[in-house]
Design an enzyme around this catalytic site. Structure first.
Site, short mmCIF file in Angstrom:
data_model
loop_
_atom_site.label_atom_id
_atom_site.label_comp_id
_atom_site.label_asym_id
_atom_site.label_seq_id
_atom_site.Cartn_x
_atom_site.Cartn_y
_atom_site.Cartn_z
N SER A 109 41.63 62.20 42.25
CA SER A 109 42.53 62.62 40.73
C SER A 109 42.92 61.16 40.18
O SER A 109 42.83 60.41 40.77
CB SER A 109 42.78 64.12 40.98
N LYS A 110 43.91 61.68 38.91
CA LYS A 110 44.86 60.36 38.65
C LYS A 110 45.78 60.09 39.59
O LYS A 110 46.27 59.06 39.68
CB LYS A 110 45.06 61.12 37.26
N ARG A 111 46.32 61.05 40.57
CA ARG A 111 47.40 60.93 41.01
C ARG A 111 47.15 59.51 41.93
O ARG A 111 47.94 59.15 42.46
CB ARG A 111 47.45 62.39 42.03
N GLY A 125 46.36 56.91 41.31
CA GLY A 125 45.87 55.41 40.35
C GLY A 125 44.50 56.29 39.29
O GLY A 125 44.05 56.59 39.15
#
Ligand code: GLU
Length: 484
Positions: free
Chosen positions: A253-255, A257
């Site tokens: 996920s975006k977490r 990077g």
């Protein structure tokens, strides 16, 4: 070997990549596209592209552009025209009405309140919400009142999908309720659109993320209903590939990077063939082969060799694959790839002379690089105008060099002709012997003076590439700044 052998070619194969244009081209999506592309090319079949833009609130033009741009950068060119799903809404509705007329679908007048009640009941009984089928066998609804059209799905028995990656997966029909095909405003649902489009595009193999496995059972029920109504609605082969997870094991996920293909290209300086090779090996393998060309991938790709468990994204591994491909890239292409990055760093356009210098410096520079940005910054010292900036380590090396050494080295080197690495090294060695120093003790201040840093490609190659005049001038700059 019969026709079922995995390596048998089947030119009838049609695959598709069907992204929803709600953001960038995610690397998970890029891998799905790659697998669809390779599978189609392996068989000599077709690879189609469908933009699933029915979610009007979330689909955007820039997202469509980013997807097309990412695919073209990766060289995953689709066959035929791009299909835009929203534009086909009338066709989707037509199929729903065909099912309705044939008794395979029905009008449902359940109100929002009634559906809420069903949802509440399901929650209390700790089971997933299922529409209870209250309009399934009724035909007395007022056609002018708001209603949806639902599929009359089988309620007993079970469905098995022989998924090419997951193996056989079975679901009891009782688990699946009668899904909505057309909403009360007449717009088709996503499930209906996917099935109709896949059919009309002649898709034979649906290869996509395993987050869609549950949808496949409902989609299959719809396909079977249409096959019963008009025939010639063959069931596609399904292959649901595990999603990519982050290094911590959680779904990517975006977490974790940057995830857009463009960020790997622009911010991380990754080559398309490196990203392709990395994504290919993430969840698919061919023995221990690490570096696999496009041609080999097409030749070897089978769904059977796609792994069943999620693979973890490993940034370090991607960098090392990228370094391999950088070293294998010819110098002219590298110059054109790093050129714009260098222009940004130098804040000026490159001249023909700069490009020539860069070209000559590439064989040494690329040995050490793992991405294009690193390659660009490592090339800067060649192009800086004098006096070149010195980093702290270089300043320290110059300050701690034996007194007058740099001037003596300059004098010895100035006599070398032709100005080539081997002769320059020989001269430096001769001086080291005469001064009872190690070569490194002479090389360090020379490198600092030439490059402004304590680390660089081979010192004598750098001298040769910079040329006689520029090298001597840089030594002079360092000598005069030491005596000032
Ligand atoms: N549009 C869906 C997605 O982006 C894919 C649907 C499909 O492949 O069937 O996840």
């Amino acid at each position: 070997m019969g026709a079922s052998s995995p390596s048998a070619r089947n030119p009838q194969v049609v695959t598709r990549f069907a992204p929803s244009p709600t953001g960038f081209l995610h690397i998970g999506g890029a891998r799905t596209a790659l697998f669809n592309y390779l599978f189609a090319r392996h068989h000599g079949g077709k690879f189609l592209l469908r933009i699933e833009d029915t979610d009007r609130a979330r689909s955007t033009e820039p997202a469509i552009a980013a997807i097309l741009d990412g695919l073209s950068w990766l060289g995953l060119d689709a066959d035929g025209e791009i299909v835009y799903q929203f534009a086909r809404a009338a066709r989707h509705a037509e199929v729903a009405h065909q099912l309705l007329a044939a008794g395979h679908a029905y009008r449902c007048y359940a109100t929002a309140e009634e559906l809420d009640e069903m949802r509440e009941k399901a929650r209390a009984e700790k089971r997933p919400m299922r529409y209870d089928g209250r309009w399934r066998d009724r035909t007395d609804g007022p056609a002018d009142q708001p209603h949806v059209i639902r599929l009359k799905a089988p309620q007993t028995g079970e469905v098995t999908i022989d998924d090419k990656v997951q193996g056989p997966v079975t679901v009891a029909n009782a688990e699946l309720d009668d899904m909505v095909l057309l909403r009360s405003d007449g717009t088709p649902t996503y499930m209906l659109a996917v099935v109709v489009d896949d059919h009309d595009m002649g898709v034979t193999h649906v290869i996509r993320g395993d987050d869609h496995l549950n949808n496949a059972f409902r989609q299959l029920a719809l396909i079977r209903a249409m096959d019963a109504v008009e025939g010639n609605w063959p069931e596609p082969v399904y292959a649901h590939i595990p999603l990519i997870h982050g290094a911590d094991g959680a779904k990517l996920s975006k977490r974790h990077g940057a995830l857009g293909v463009d960020a790997y290209r622009d911010e991380m300086g990754v080559l398309p063939e490196a990203l392709e090779n990395y994504l290919l090996r993430l969840g698919w393998g061919h023995g221990d082969d690490e570096f696999i060309s496009r041609e080999q991938a097409i030749d070897w790709f089978t769904l059977e060799a796609v792994g069943r468990s999620p693979s973890r994204f490993d940034q370090k591994k991607l960098e090392s694959v990228n370094g391999h491909y950088l070293r294998a890239t010819d110098d002219a292409r590298l110059v054109s790839l790093v050129g714009p990055r260098i222009e940004v760093l130098l804040e000026r356009p490159l001249t023909d002379q700069d490009r020539d210098l860069l070209h000559r410096s590439m064989p040494e520079l690329k040995k050490r690089a793992s991405d294009l940005n690193g390659l660009a910054s490592s090339a800067l010292f060649y192009l800086r105008s004098r006096p070149i900036p010195m980093d702290d380590a270089a300043k320290k090396l110059l300050a701690s060099a034996p007194s007058g050494l740099l001037a003596r080295a300059r004098a010895v080197l100035a006599d070398v002709s032709p100005w080539q690495a081997a002769g320059l090294e020989q001269a430096a060695r001769g001086l080291a012997d005469a001064e009872a120093l190690k070569l490194g003790q002479i090389a360090q201040p020379l490198r600092a003076a030439l490059t402004g840093a304590a680390q660089s490609p081979g010192l004598f190659e750098v001298m040769e590439t910079l040329g006689r005049q520029e090298s001597l001038d840089r030594f002079d700059d360092a000598i005069s700044s030491a005596t000032n």
